[in-house]
Design a protein around this motif. Structure first.
Motif, PDB file in Angstrom:
ATOM      1  N   ARG A 242     -59.765 124.739  46.214  1.00 54.76           N
ATOM      2  CA  ARG A 242     -60.290 124.200  47.472  1.00 54.76           C
ATOM      3  C   ARG A 242     -61.601 124.881  47.857  1.00 54.76           C
ATOM      4  NH1 ARG A 242     -56.287 124.149  52.457  1.00 54.76           N
ATOM      5  NH2 ARG A 242     -55.309 122.618  51.072  1.00 54.76           N
ATOM      6  N   GLN A 243     -61.733 126.170  47.553  1.00 61.17           N
ATOM      7  CA  GLN A 243     -62.989 126.870  47.845  1.00 61.17           C
ATOM      8  C   GLN A 243     -64.148 126.251  47.069  1.00 61.17           C
ATOM      9  OE1 GLN A 243     -61.023 130.976  47.106  1.00 61.17           O
ATOM     10  NE2 GLN A 243     -62.782 131.417  48.402  1.00 61.17           N
TER      11      GLN A 243
ATOM     12  N   ALA B 280     -68.886 122.687  46.801  1.00 63.91           N
ATOM     13  CA  ALA B 280     -69.574 121.547  46.180  1.00 63.91           C
ATOM     14  C   ALA B 280     -69.999 120.535  47.239  1.00 63.91           C
ATOM     15  CB  ALA B 280     -68.671 120.890  45.139  1.00 63.91           C
ATOM     16  N   ARG B 281     -69.109 120.252  48.204  1.00 58.57           N
ATOM     17  CA  ARG B 281     -69.471 119.319  49.274  1.00 58.57           C
ATOM     18  C   ARG B 281     -70.645 119.839  50.087  1.00 58.57           C
ATOM     19  NH1 ARG B 281     -63.906 119.443  50.598  1.00 58.57           N
ATOM     20  NH2 ARG B 281     -62.714 117.826  49.508  1.00 58.57           N
ATOM     21  N   ALA B 282     -70.637 121.128  50.391  1.00 60.69           N
ATOM     22  CA  ALA B 282     -71.721 121.716  51.179  1.00 60.69           C
ATOM     23  C   ALA B 282     -73.061 121.591  50.460  1.00 60.69           C
ATOM     24  CB  ALA B 282     -71.428 123.186  51.473  1.00 60.69           C
ATOM     25  N   MET B 283     -73.018 121.542  49.120  1.00 66.45           N
ATOM     26  CA  MET B 283     -74.242 121.394  48.337  1.00 66.45           C
ATOM     27  C   MET B 283     -74.565 119.931  48.052  1.00 66.45           C
ATOM     28  SD  MET B 283     -73.903 124.413  45.527  1.00 66.45           S
ATOM     29  CE  MET B 283     -75.466 123.924  44.830  1.00 66.45           C
ATOM     30  N   GLY B 284     -73.712 119.031  48.481  1.00 64.27           N
ATOM     31  CA  GLY B 284     -73.937 117.613  48.204  1.00 64.27           C
ATOM     32  C   GLY B 284     -73.595 117.231  46.788  1.00 64.27           C
ATOM     33  N   ARG B 285     -72.781 118.044  46.102  1.00 67.21           N
ATOM     34  CA  ARG B 285     -72.368 117.738  44.724  1.00 67.21           C
ATOM     35  C   ARG B 285     -71.062 116.955  44.764  1.00 67.21           C
ATOM     36  NH1 ARG B 285     -74.549 120.843  40.426  1.00 67.21           N
ATOM     37  NH2 ARG B 285     -76.571 121.668  41.095  1.00 67.21           N
ATOM     38  N   LEU B 286     -71.145 115.642  44.715  1.00 65.38           N
ATOM     39  CA  LEU B 286     -69.950 114.809  44.823  1.00 65.38           C
ATOM     40  C   LEU B 286     -69.444 114.330  43.464  1.00 65.38           C
ATOM     41  CD1 LEU B 286     -70.956 112.684  47.938  1.00 65.38           C
ATOM     42  CD2 LEU B 286     -69.687 114.836  47.850  1.00 65.38           C
ATOM     43  N   ALA B 287     -70.325 114.281  42.476  1.00 62.74           N
ATOM     44  CA  ALA B 287     -69.905 113.863  41.134  1.00 62.74           C
ATOM     45  C   ALA B 287     -68.967 114.912  40.553  1.00 62.74           C
ATOM     46  CB  ALA B 287     -71.134 113.695  40.241  1.00 62.74           C
ATOM     47  N   LYS B 288     -68.059 114.453  39.690  1.00 60.41           N
ATOM     48  CA  LYS B 288     -67.057 115.374  39.152  1.00 60.41           C
ATOM     49  C   LYS B 288     -66.801 115.096  37.679  1.00 60.41           C
ATOM     50  CE  LYS B 288     -62.352 117.084  39.885  1.00 60.41           C
ATOM     51  NZ  LYS B 288     -62.747 118.489  39.723  1.00 60.41           N
TER      52      LYS B 288
ATOM     53  N   THR C 295     -67.932 119.411  32.879  1.00 62.15           N
ATOM     54  CA  THR C 295     -69.195 120.135  32.720  1.00 62.15           C
ATOM     55  C   THR C 295     -69.828 120.430  34.067  1.00 62.15           C
ATOM     56  OG1 THR C 295     -69.553 119.067  30.570  1.00 62.15           O
ATOM     57  CG2 THR C 295     -71.462 120.088  31.634  1.00 62.15           C
ATOM     58  N   LEU C 296     -69.849 119.431  34.958  1.00 61.35           N
ATOM     59  CA  LEU C 296     -70.418 119.644  36.284  1.00 61.35           C
ATOM     60  C   LEU C 296     -69.583 120.627  37.094  1.00 61.35           C
ATOM     61  CD1 LEU C 296     -71.515 116.015  37.244  1.00 61.35           C
ATOM     62  CD2 LEU C 296     -72.994 117.940  36.609  1.00 61.35           C
ATOM     63  N   ASP C 297     -68.261 120.585  36.926  1.00 60.63           N
ATOM     64  CA  ASP C 297     -67.390 121.538  37.623  1.00 60.63           C
ATOM     65  C   ASP C 297     -67.724 122.976  37.217  1.00 60.63           C
ATOM     66  OD1 ASP C 297     -66.124 119.548  38.957  1.00 60.63           O
ATOM     67  OD2 ASP C 297     -64.281 119.597  37.773  1.00 60.63           O
ATOM     68  N   ALA C 298     -67.946 123.184  35.927  1.00 59.26           N
ATOM     69  CA  ALA C 298     -68.284 124.524  35.457  1.00 59.26           C
ATOM     70  C   ALA C 298     -69.602 124.995  36.068  1.00 59.26           C
ATOM     71  CB  ALA C 298     -68.374 124.535  33.923  1.00 59.26           C
ATOM     72  N   GLU C 299     -70.573 124.086  36.198  1.00 59.54           N
ATOM     73  CA  GLU C 299     -71.854 124.437  36.811  1.00 59.54           C
ATOM     74  C   GLU C 299     -71.673 124.823  38.277  1.00 59.54           C
ATOM     75  OE1 GLU C 299     -76.281 122.520  37.708  1.00 59.54           O
ATOM     76  OE2 GLU C 299     -74.724 121.310  36.733  1.00 59.54           O
ATOM     77  N   VAL C 300     -70.868 124.057  39.001  1.00 62.40           N
ATOM     78  CA  VAL C 300     -70.621 124.352  40.414  1.00 62.40           C
ATOM     79  C   VAL C 300     -69.919 125.704  40.563  1.00 62.40           C
ATOM     80  CG1 VAL C 300     -69.309 123.654  42.464  1.00 62.40           C
ATOM     81  CG2 VAL C 300     -70.614 121.954  41.172  1.00 62.40           C
ATOM     82  N   ILE C 301     -68.962 125.984  39.676  1.00 58.24           N
ATOM     83  CA  ILE C 301     -68.252 127.264  39.740  1.00 58.24           C
ATOM     84  C   ILE C 301     -69.227 128.421  39.486  1.00 58.24           C
ATOM     85  CG2 ILE C 301     -66.431 128.673  38.695  1.00 58.24           C
ATOM     86  CD1 ILE C 301     -64.974 126.019  38.030  1.00 58.24           C
TER      87      ILE C 301
END
Length: 315
Positions: free
Chosen positions: A82-83, A88-96, A99-105
């Motif tokens: 959830r964190q 991700a939402r705060a950054m406007g990253r809505l795509a999932k 690979t993108l998840d790893a970048e957000v982490i």
């Protein structure tokens, strides 16, 4: 967090694969979530100046990943998914995607910098229990040997002898279990070999460090000395200046470092001239020995961090 370590790693864990992202280089890679893939990843990250690795809690899939990375001393934090979603939402990253998840982490690790936490992973916990039990049995053998020396009754002596023999058999079995635990992971084998390349470091010291000091190679030397309990503590009050002393810390680690330092100075290793310089300057032998312990610890920390074996010039 060590300011000299600059790489932040995000890992998206799934059942069969790990997607990995490094910041600030934005390098991306993936490996299978099996023994070979985990060792490959641990070796690769272990050679880099990693400040923090962040993984999401994924219902247990992250445990083996955490164990492999902790074995090479990487600073880790497992966070609630959830964190990451809120970040991700705060950054406007809505795509999932994975690979993108790893970048957000990885971005979360770099910008939020949650504190690394010790991992209660089964492999290291099991190994630590084995090493602790070995220390207990050696202590019991010593106590029983003292009791035997003091006994007069022949029947009682025979009973104590039987108990000592039983404890010695237990010790042999524990050593086999410890060997198997280390050989089960090529990364742990490599780390043990790196530690034992240093003069004065034998099996017991190396294995105690592996089990009881997972921070080795991940934090600065002053933090590490304080953690072990060999950093000088001030005892000042007002105008009074008390003697500096050592206290606290992890007594099991401090104990094996003490014996390793004794071995190093008695066998004429490159640490001996350092010890002799201190005593020739008037330092008490005990103070000089603690200084050798700190120097050993600093050397071991650098060796594990850089993944390079002992070189005499480093002493």
């Amino acid at each position: 967090m060590d300011e000299h370590r600059t790489i932040f790693v995000g890992i998206d864990v799934s059942k069969d694969r790990l997607d990995v992202h490094l910041r600030p280089s934005d390098e991306a890679l993936h490996v299978p979530r099996d023994a070979k893939g985990l060792d490959t990843l641990a070796r690769r990250l272990g050679r880099l100046p990693v400040a923090l690795v962040v993984l999401e809690a994924t219902g247990g899939f992250e445990a083996s990943v955490a164990a492999a990375l902790a074995a090479v001393g990487l600073p880790l934090c497992i966070v609630n998914p959830r964190q990451i979603r809120d970040f991700a939402r705060a950054m406007g990253r809505l795509a999932k995607t994975d690979t993108l998840d790893a970048e957000v982490i990885a971005l979360f690790a770099e910008r939020i910098r949650p504190p690394a936490r010790p991992l209660p992973e089964p492999e290291r916990s099991h190994f630590a229990e084995l090493v602790s039990r070995r220390r207990q049995i050696i202590g019991m053998i010593g106590m029983e040997t003292n009791r035997r020396d003091q006994a007069v009754d022949k029947q009682l002596i025979r009973r104590v002898d039987r108990h000592i023999a039983f404890l010695e058999r237990e010790l042999v079995e524990l050593d086999r279990d410890i060997d198997r635990a280390i050989k089960a992971s090529p990364v742990w084998c490599e780390t043990e070999a790196l530690l034992k390349s240093v003069p004065g470091i034998g099996d017991v010291t190396a294995r105690t460090l592996l089990a009881q000091l997972p921070e080795l190679g991940t934090i600065g030397r002053h933090q590490l000395a304080a953690l072990v309990g060999i950093a000088p503590i001030n005892r000042d009050s007002g105008l009074m200046r008390g003697r500096r002393s050592i206290a606290g810390g992890r007594t099991s680690v401090r104990g094996v470092l003490y014996m390793a330092a004794l071995t190093a100075i008695r066998r004429g290793s490159p640490f001996r001239p350092f010890y002799e310089r201190l005593t020739q300057r008037g330092r008490p032998r005990k103070v000089a020995l603690v200084a050798v312990m700190r120097k050993l610890l600093v050397t071991l920390n650098a060796i594990v961090r850089e993944r390079t074996p002992w070189r005499p010039l480093a002493a």
